[in-house]
Scaffold this motif. Sequence first.
Motif, PDB file in Angstrom:
ATOM      1  N   THR A   1       2.825   1.660  -8.963  1.00 60.19           N
ATOM      2  CA  THR A   1       1.566   0.684  -9.331  1.00 60.19           C
ATOM      3  C   THR A   1       2.122  -0.681  -9.795  1.00 60.19           C
ATOM      4  OG1 THR A   1       1.001   2.174 -11.131  1.00 60.19           O
ATOM      5  CG2 THR A   1      -0.189   2.608  -8.953  1.00 60.19           C
TER       6      THR A   1
ATOM      7  N   SER B   1       0.953  -1.305  -0.075  1.00 60.71           N
ATOM      8  CA  SER B   1      -0.072  -0.032   0.157  1.00 60.71           C
ATOM      9  C   SER B   1       0.811   1.321  -0.107  1.00 60.71           C
ATOM     10  CB  SER B   1      -0.691  -0.081   1.104  1.00 60.71           C
ATOM     11  OG  SER B   1      -1.825  -0.995   1.167  1.00 60.71           O
TER      12      SER B   1
ATOM     13  N   HIS C   1       1.674  -5.202  -7.950  1.00 62.69           N
ATOM     14  CA  HIS C   1       0.197  -5.608  -7.926  1.00 62.69           C
ATOM     15  C   HIS C   1      -0.203  -6.382  -6.482  1.00 62.69           C
ATOM     16  CE1 HIS C   1       0.519  -5.480 -12.614  1.00 62.69           C
ATOM     17  NE2 HIS C   1       0.242  -4.535 -12.076  1.00 62.69           N
TER      18      HIS C   1
ATOM     19  N   ARG D   1       2.118   1.638  -3.514  1.00 58.17           N
ATOM     20  CA  ARG D   1       1.395   2.114  -4.523  1.00 58.17           C
ATOM     21  C   ARG D   1       0.439   3.240  -4.416  1.00 58.17           C
ATOM     22  NH1 ARG D   1      -0.423  -1.382  -8.047  1.00 58.17           N
ATOM     23  NH2 ARG D   1      -2.625  -0.681  -8.034  1.00 58.17           N
ATOM     24  N   GLU D   2       0.057   3.457  -3.182  1.00 56.94           N
ATOM     25  CA  GLU D   2      -0.589   4.625  -2.949  1.00 56.94           C
ATOM     26  C   GLU D   2       0.197   5.860  -2.344  1.00 56.94           C
ATOM     27  OE1 GLU D   2      -3.516   3.454   0.151  1.00 56.94           O
ATOM     28  OE2 GLU D   2      -3.971   1.554  -1.295  1.00 56.94           O
TER      29      GLU D   2
END
Length: 161
Positions: free
Chosen positions: A34, A25, A37, A28-29
């Motif tokens: 990104t 997280s 996966h 990605r965030e």
Amino acid sequence: MTKVTLTVNGKTVSGEAEGRTLLSSFLREGLGLTGTHIGCDTSQCGACVVHVDGRAVKSCTTFVQDVSGAEVRTIEGMANSDGSLSVLQQAFQDHHGLQCGFCTPGMVMSSAALLAENPSPTEAEVRHYLEGNICRCTGYHNIVKAVLAASGQDVSSVAAE
């Protein structure tokens, strides 16, 4: 919230994270990376594999605070410095080791860790090492072929589907 500092793909980054924030997280965030996966959130599929201090780690079950100060490499950091594909990434492309591509980042990261440990694995060793990565599309034959090709081995005898 706690301050977390990591070296990600060669760059030092910092951010705030709750104790329950997962590395996947955060990447990605928090960092917009990104390519890592998230397929299962239970450490079963391997789509989230990244390297932490050179070891393959499933980032969906790793708390970012537990790796604060570590060096993290994601799929975005696998390309050559000029932006071209690494030998391993090129082998995945050349030998059709991907179809939908969802598992590919985790497969590449796991395969890179294998090749770092064992530069010339057998077909059986590749298959065993990738048991923690699930692919629903390829049947694994071409993934195995790609890993062996990236290691410089002759792949003409590896069965393909």
